[in-house]
Write a protein that holds these residues in place. Structure first.
Motif, PDB file in Angstrom:
ATOM      1  N   LYS A  81       0.841  -1.213   0.000  1.00 34.22           N
ATOM      2  CA  LYS A  81       0.000   0.000   0.000  1.00 34.22           C
ATOM      3  C   LYS A  81       0.858   1.237   0.000  1.00 34.22           C
ATOM      4  N   SER A  82       1.557   1.472  -1.074  1.00 32.91           N
ATOM      5  CA  SER A  82       2.403   2.652  -1.074  1.00 32.91           C
ATOM      6  C   SER A  82       2.240   3.500  -2.326  1.00 32.91           C
ATOM      7  N   LEU A  83       1.163   3.277  -3.064  1.00 37.21           N
ATOM      8  CA  LEU A  83       0.903   4.073  -4.269  1.00 37.21           C
ATOM      9  C   LEU A  83      -0.512   4.639  -4.247  1.00 37.21           C
ATOM     10  N   CYS A  84      -0.706   5.774  -4.920  1.00 35.50           N
ATOM     11  CA  CYS A  84      -2.061   6.307  -5.082  1.00 35.50           C
ATOM     12  C   CYS A  84      -2.705   5.596  -6.274  1.00 35.50           C
ATOM     13  N   ALA A  85      -3.988   5.821  -6.440  1.00 35.72           N
ATOM     14  CA  ALA A  85      -4.723   5.114  -7.498  1.00 35.72           C
ATOM     15  C   ALA A  85      -4.170   5.450  -8.890  1.00 35.72           C
ATOM     16  N   LEU A  86      -3.851   6.715  -9.125  1.00 35.82           N
ATOM     17  CA  LEU A  86      -3.372   7.120 -10.456  1.00 35.82           C
ATOM     18  C   LEU A  86      -2.030   6.454 -10.783  1.00 35.82           C
ATOM     19  N   CYS A  87      -1.113   6.492  -9.814  1.00 35.31           N
ATOM     20  CA  CYS A  87       0.212   5.922 -10.062  1.00 35.31           C
ATOM     21  C   CYS A  87       0.147   4.404 -10.201  1.00 35.31           C
ATOM     22  N   ASN A  88      -0.791   3.807  -9.508  1.00 34.25           N
ATOM     23  CA  ASN A  88      -0.899   2.365  -9.577  1.00 34.25           C
ATOM     24  C   ASN A  88      -1.604   1.902 -10.846  1.00 34.25           C
ATOM     25  N   SER A  89      -2.389   2.791 -11.466  1.00 37.13           N
ATOM     26  CA  SER A  89      -3.132   2.349 -12.650  1.00 37.13           C
ATOM     27  C   SER A  89      -2.601   3.009 -13.909  1.00 37.13           C
ATOM     28  N   SER A  90      -3.183   4.146 -14.327  1.00 38.15           N
ATOM     29  CA  SER A  90      -2.817   4.664 -15.649  1.00 38.15           C
ATOM     30  C   SER A  90      -1.334   5.000 -15.775  1.00 38.15           C
ATOM     31  N   ARG A  91      -0.714   5.530 -14.725  1.00 35.52           N
ATOM     32  CA  ARG A  91       0.684   5.922 -14.848  1.00 35.52           C
ATOM     33  C   ARG A  91       1.620   4.733 -15.102  1.00 35.52           C
ATOM     34  N   THR A  92       1.238   3.572 -14.631  1.00 37.83           N
ATOM     35  CA  THR A  92       2.150   2.431 -14.762  1.00 37.83           C
ATOM     36  C   THR A  92       1.533   1.254 -15.525  1.00 37.83           C
ATOM     37  N   GLN A  93       0.442   1.537 -16.241  1.00 36.78           N
ATOM     38  CA  GLN A  93      -0.224   0.463 -16.979  1.00 36.78           C
ATOM     39  C   GLN A  93       0.658  -0.158 -18.066  1.00 36.78           C
ATOM     40  N   ALA A  94       1.364   0.697 -18.797  1.00 36.72           N
ATOM     41  CA  ALA A  94       2.215   0.193 -19.879  1.00 36.72           C
ATOM     42  C   ALA A  94       3.333  -0.675 -19.304  1.00 36.72           C
ATOM     43  N   ALA A  95       3.835  -0.295 -18.128  1.00 37.83           N
ATOM     44  CA  ALA A  95       4.880  -1.082 -17.469  1.00 37.83           C
ATOM     45  C   ALA A  95       4.325  -2.455 -17.078  1.00 37.83           C
ATOM     46  N   ASP A  96       3.147  -2.452 -16.492  1.00 38.80           N
ATOM     47  CA  ASP A  96       2.516  -3.718 -16.093  1.00 38.80           C
ATOM     48  C   ASP A  96       2.327  -4.637 -17.304  1.00 38.80           C
ATOM     49  N   ARG A  97       1.877  -4.053 -18.404  1.00 35.64           N
ATOM     50  CA  ARG A  97       1.607  -4.872 -19.592  1.00 35.64           C
ATOM     51  C   ARG A  97       2.898  -5.474 -20.155  1.00 35.64           C
ATOM     52  N   SER A  98       3.956  -4.692 -20.135  1.00 37.02           N
ATOM     53  CA  SER A  98       5.229  -5.219 -20.639  1.00 37.02           C
ATOM     54  C   SER A  98       5.712  -6.385 -19.777  1.00 37.02           C
ATOM     55  N   PHE A  99       5.492  -6.273 -18.482  1.00 30.76           N
ATOM     56  CA  PHE A  99       5.884  -7.373 -17.594  1.00 30.76           C
ATOM     57  C   PHE A  99       5.056  -8.633 -17.890  1.00 30.76           C
ATOM     58  N   ASP A 100       3.766  -8.471 -18.144  1.00 26.05           N
ATOM     59  CA  ASP A 100       2.930  -9.625 -18.487  1.00 26.05           C
ATOM     60  C   ASP A 100       3.475 -10.335 -19.729  1.00 26.05           C
ATOM     61  N   ILE A 101       3.916  -9.550 -20.702  1.00 26.82           N
ATOM     62  CA  ILE A 101       4.449 -10.131 -21.945  1.00 26.82           C
ATOM     63  C   ILE A 101       5.731 -10.912 -21.640  1.00 26.82           C
ATOM     64  N   LEU A 102       6.588 -10.347 -20.814  1.00 24.96           N
ATOM     65  CA  LEU A 102       7.817 -11.057 -20.420  1.00 24.96           C
ATOM     66  C   LEU A 102       7.464 -12.373 -19.724  1.00 24.96           C
ATOM     67  N   MET A 103       6.549 -12.326 -18.768  1.00 22.88           N
ATOM     68  CA  MET A 103       6.225 -13.534 -18.014  1.00 22.88           C
ATOM     69  C   MET A 103       5.603 -14.605 -18.899  1.00 22.88           C
ATOM     70  N   SER A 104       4.743 -14.206 -19.848  1.00 29.11           N
ATOM     71  CA  SER A 104       4.155 -15.272 -20.660  1.00 29.11           C
ATOM     72  C   SER A 104       5.211 -15.890 -21.568  1.00 29.11           C
ATOM     73  N   TYR A 105       6.223 -15.122 -21.947  1.00 25.99           N
ATOM     74  CA  TYR A 105       7.331 -15.703 -22.717  1.00 25.99           C
ATOM     75  C   TYR A 105       8.146 -16.654 -21.833  1.00 25.99           C
ATOM     76  N   LEU A 106       8.504 -16.216 -20.640  1.00 26.90           N
ATOM     77  CA  LEU A 106       9.392 -17.007 -19.775  1.00 26.90           C
ATOM     78  C   LEU A 106       8.746 -18.287 -19.280  1.00 26.90           C
ATOM     79  N   LYS A 107       7.461 -18.245 -18.995  1.00 27.05           N
ATOM     80  CA  LYS A 107       6.845 -19.435 -18.397  1.00 27.05           C
ATOM     81  C   LYS A 107       6.790 -20.600 -19.393  1.00 27.05           C
ATOM     82  N   GLY A 108       6.977 -20.290 -20.667  1.00 25.62           N
ATOM     83  CA  GLY A 108       7.015 -21.352 -21.658  1.00 25.62           C
ATOM     84  C   GLY A 108       8.388 -22.003 -21.783  1.00 25.62           C
ATOM     85  N   LEU A 109       9.391 -21.491 -21.083  1.00 20.43           N
ATOM     86  CA  LEU A 109      10.752 -22.010 -21.248  1.00 20.43           C
ATOM     87  C   LEU A 109      11.093 -23.030 -20.167  1.00 20.43           C
TER      88      LEU A 109
END
Ligand SMILES: [Zn+2]
Length: 231
Positions: A58-86
């Motif tokens: 609990k150390s972020l406000c709603a804006l920073c946790n959502s729209s401000r870092t959404q692209a970062a979250d999505r990039s991490f999801d892409i990395l994880m779906s690649y790695l879990k197949g290895l």
């Protein structure tokens, strides 16, 4: 608690280990099929839901946790779906070019992936009351530019260290400080299933073993996977 990125009141819980990745790893978490969460303070905490407060910081406000870092979250999801197949053997010794993960706007997505780790790092510092100034972390996220001193290494997770297959967790944060109180080298890792991700802050001029094959978006277009030394 104030949001460490923008200073507003922190209201939301950021998942320390990303909910989407946990959901993929643990398909149906429930009372009958709990997962066990390990951290420095909680050993084998039995969780019945991926929305458990133990998985959230609990150390972020709603804006920073959502729209401000959404692209970062999505990039991490892409990395994880690649790695879990290895398979672990491939995780121990192979590499991939960043444009394989992100065929379009490779550089921008690579920076966002890096910023995901900057965000998680900042949340762990704030929550653990670690005496590291987060000004550069917040500036990186607000400007969309990489933090110059944060590196990421990926390899297979030692199942003995993980406490078996099908687990996820976060390590302690190991910190070395200079005499003036500034961090020289800080490292922690998270694991999800067979994937171990080590995140490091290394001041300029520090040469640590952990930095071997470590990735930084301004320095590497290829991500080299590595085996971690046995503890
Ligand atoms: Zn904020």
């Amino acid at each position: 608690m104030k949001c460490w990125i923008c200073g507003q009141e922190a209201t939301t819980g950021e998942h320390r280990l990303k909910a989407a990745s946990l959901r993929e790893l643990f398909t149906a978490v429930s009372q009958a099929r709990p997962i066990f969460y390990n951290s420095a303070r909680k050993k084998n905490k039995r969780l019945q839901s991926i929305d458990s407060k133990y998985l959230k910081s609990k150390s972020l406000c709603a804006l920073c946790n959502s729209s401000r870092t959404q692209a970062a979250d999505r990039s991490f999801d892409i990395l994880m779906s690649y790695l879990k197949g290895l398979p672990p053997k491939v995780l121990a010794q192979s590499s991939f070019r960043m444009n394989r993960l992100f065929p379009y706007r490779t550089r921008a997505h690579s920076v966002q992936l890096h910023l995901y780790f900057v965000k998680l790092f900042g949340c762990l510092v704030r929550e653990g009351d670690v005496r590291i100034d987060l000004g550069d972390f917040a500036a990186a996220i607000c400007s969309g530019k990489p933090h110059p001193d944060i590196y990421v290494a990926i390899g297979p997770m030692d199942r003995a260290l993980a406490g078996g297959a099908g687990t996820a967790g976060l390590s302690d944060m190991h910190c070395d400080f200079y005499q003036d109180g500034k961090p020289a080298f800080v490292a922690w890792f998270m694991h999800m299933g067979d994937v171990r991700i080590q995140v490091m802050l290394a001041a300029a001029g520090e040469h640590r073993d952990g930095l071997i094959n470590a990735w930084h978006p301004s320095r590497n277009k290829r991500f080299l996977l590595r085996e971690f030394p046995k503890p």
